[in-house]
Design an enzyme around this catalytic site. Structure first.
Site, PDB file in Angstrom:
ATOM      1  N   GLY A 146     -42.798  46.425 -49.125  1.00 30.55           N
ATOM      2  CA  GLY A 146     -43.923  46.855 -49.947  1.00 30.55           C
ATOM      3  C   GLY A 146     -44.994  47.638 -49.228  1.00 30.55           C
ATOM      4  N   GLY A 147     -44.676  48.263 -48.105  1.00 26.51           N
ATOM      5  CA  GLY A 147     -45.704  48.943 -47.329  1.00 26.51           C
ATOM      6  C   GLY A 147     -46.421  50.046 -48.087  1.00 26.51           C
ATOM      7  N   ASP A 171     -45.718  46.291 -57.607  1.00 26.10           N
ATOM      8  CA  ASP A 171     -46.095  45.736 -56.312  1.00 26.10           C
ATOM      9  C   ASP A 171     -47.550  46.066 -55.987  1.00 26.10           C
ATOM     10  OD1 ASP A 171     -43.491  44.904 -56.166  1.00 26.10           O
ATOM     11  OD2 ASP A 171     -42.965  46.070 -54.392  1.00 26.10           O
ATOM     12  N   SER A 200     -48.683  48.550 -50.736  1.00 29.46           N
ATOM     13  CA  SER A 200     -49.847  47.922 -50.131  1.00 29.46           C
ATOM     14  C   SER A 200     -50.858  48.961 -49.677  1.00 29.46           C
ATOM     15  CB  SER A 200     -49.407  47.054 -48.951  1.00 29.46           C
ATOM     16  OG  SER A 200     -50.466  46.233 -48.499  1.00 29.46           O
ATOM     17  N   LYS A 228     -45.310  42.241 -47.834  1.00 23.26           N
ATOM     18  CA  LYS A 228     -45.047  41.126 -48.746  1.00 23.26           C
ATOM     19  C   LYS A 228     -43.602  40.669 -48.622  1.00 23.26           C
ATOM     20  CE  LYS A 228     -42.525  43.606 -51.893  1.00 23.26           C
ATOM     21  NZ  LYS A 228     -41.083  43.392 -52.179  1.00 23.26           N
TER      22      LYS A 228
END
Length: 297
Positions: A101-102, A137, A105, A12
């Site tokens: 944001g890994g 997030d 996510s 993101k």
């Protein structure tokens, strides 16, 4: 019954980010807009007899029990009576501690995939409640939206139509920035932050990348650049390549830029080179996230 699923967990961008105040709980009130990139981690989840196993292909991610994908899987398994377990293979492509944001996510993708393995036993609204408990997030990623406004702790969100997909470039320096550290630096510089009014957007503010490029900045930039002047230098080098939008990614450390044309993005890569940073070519995403897809065991 489906035995195995594959799901992509997209990165993101924060199109703008305002930090309004620190709560007594330690959380922060923010205003931001999230947008998806095509860049994504890949997760393959397989049904097992019991428990949660995690195999990571890529950089070390710290203690397994703290991993958001593991925590997300346990939430859904607990909610459905632990009738089975899951083995997760996570292929990391999103840089870690870069503001993309890994991990969040991955957690959101796991919520949806484990629920699908459970026959979608957890209602969608409850799944979103799980996501919010895992992090602001995570709530955005779990929504599946390509773009959303967010406020409060970032968990209050309003989905918006995303602008058309555009070429994007992510510059990843060798420095990593942990989000709690970035917030602590902001707190140190804002012991008694002055009250700020809400951001006011008209209906077209997020309709094109040109209009998005005219929005406000990212409040993390001042404090993160102060701690790491080399990140300010990276930001300035990327800004000089002619993007329509450029920002520090979340709390850092990566810098992202969006361009009108692929040729302009590719020219920027040539100008920047990769001696001082890694460059990742991607695009913004204009459609909602794809859901989990069956794979052969």
């Amino acid at each position: 019954m489906t035995e195995a699923l594959r799901v992509l967990a997209h990165a993101k961008l924060n199109l703008f980010l305002r930090i309004l105040a620190r709560e007594s709980s330690g959380f922060h009130q923010i205003e931001t807009a999230f947008a998806l990139l095509e860049m994504a981690d890949e997760l393959v989840l397989r049904r097992t007899d019991s428990g949660v196993a995690l195999e990571v292909e890529g950089p070390a991610l710290g203690p397994r029990d703290e991993n958001l994908a593991v925590r997300a899987a346990r939430m859904v398994l607990d909610a459905t009576g632990n009738r089975f377990g899951v083995a997760i293979t996570l292929t990391k492509r999103i840089p870690v501690r870069a503001g993309l944001g890994g991990g969040s996510s991955d957690g959101a993708a796991t919520l949806h995939a484990v629920n699908a393995l459970a026959g979608n036993a957890v209602p969608r609204h409850e799944l979103h409640h799980f996501a919010a408990k895992l992090g602001a997030d995570v709530a955005f990623f779990a929504s599946g939206a390509a773009l959303a406004l967010a406020w409060g702790r970032g968990d209050r969100q309003f989905r918006m139509p995303a602008p058309p997909a555009h070429p994007a470039l992510v510059a990843v320096p060798p420095i990593e920035v942990a989000t709690p550290d970035a917030y602590a630096w902001w707190d140190a510089q804002n012991r008694s932050p002055a009250p700020r009014g809400p951001v006011t957007l008209d209906a077209d503010a997020l309709s094109t990348w040109g209009s998005i490029g005219r929005l406000g900045g990212n409040d993390f930039e001042a404090v993160v650049f102060g701690k790491h002047p080399e990140l300010r230098a990276l930001y300035e080098r990327v800004a000089q390549t002619g993007p329509v939008w450029v920002r520090l990614c979340g709390s850092g450390s990566a810098v992202a830029a969006v361009y009108k044309k692929e040729r302009e993005r590719d020219d920027a890569m040539q100008r920047l080179g990769e001696k001082q940073q890694r460059l990742i070519k991607t695009t913004t995403r204009s459609t909602v996230s794809d859901g989990p897809q069956p794979v052969e065991v």
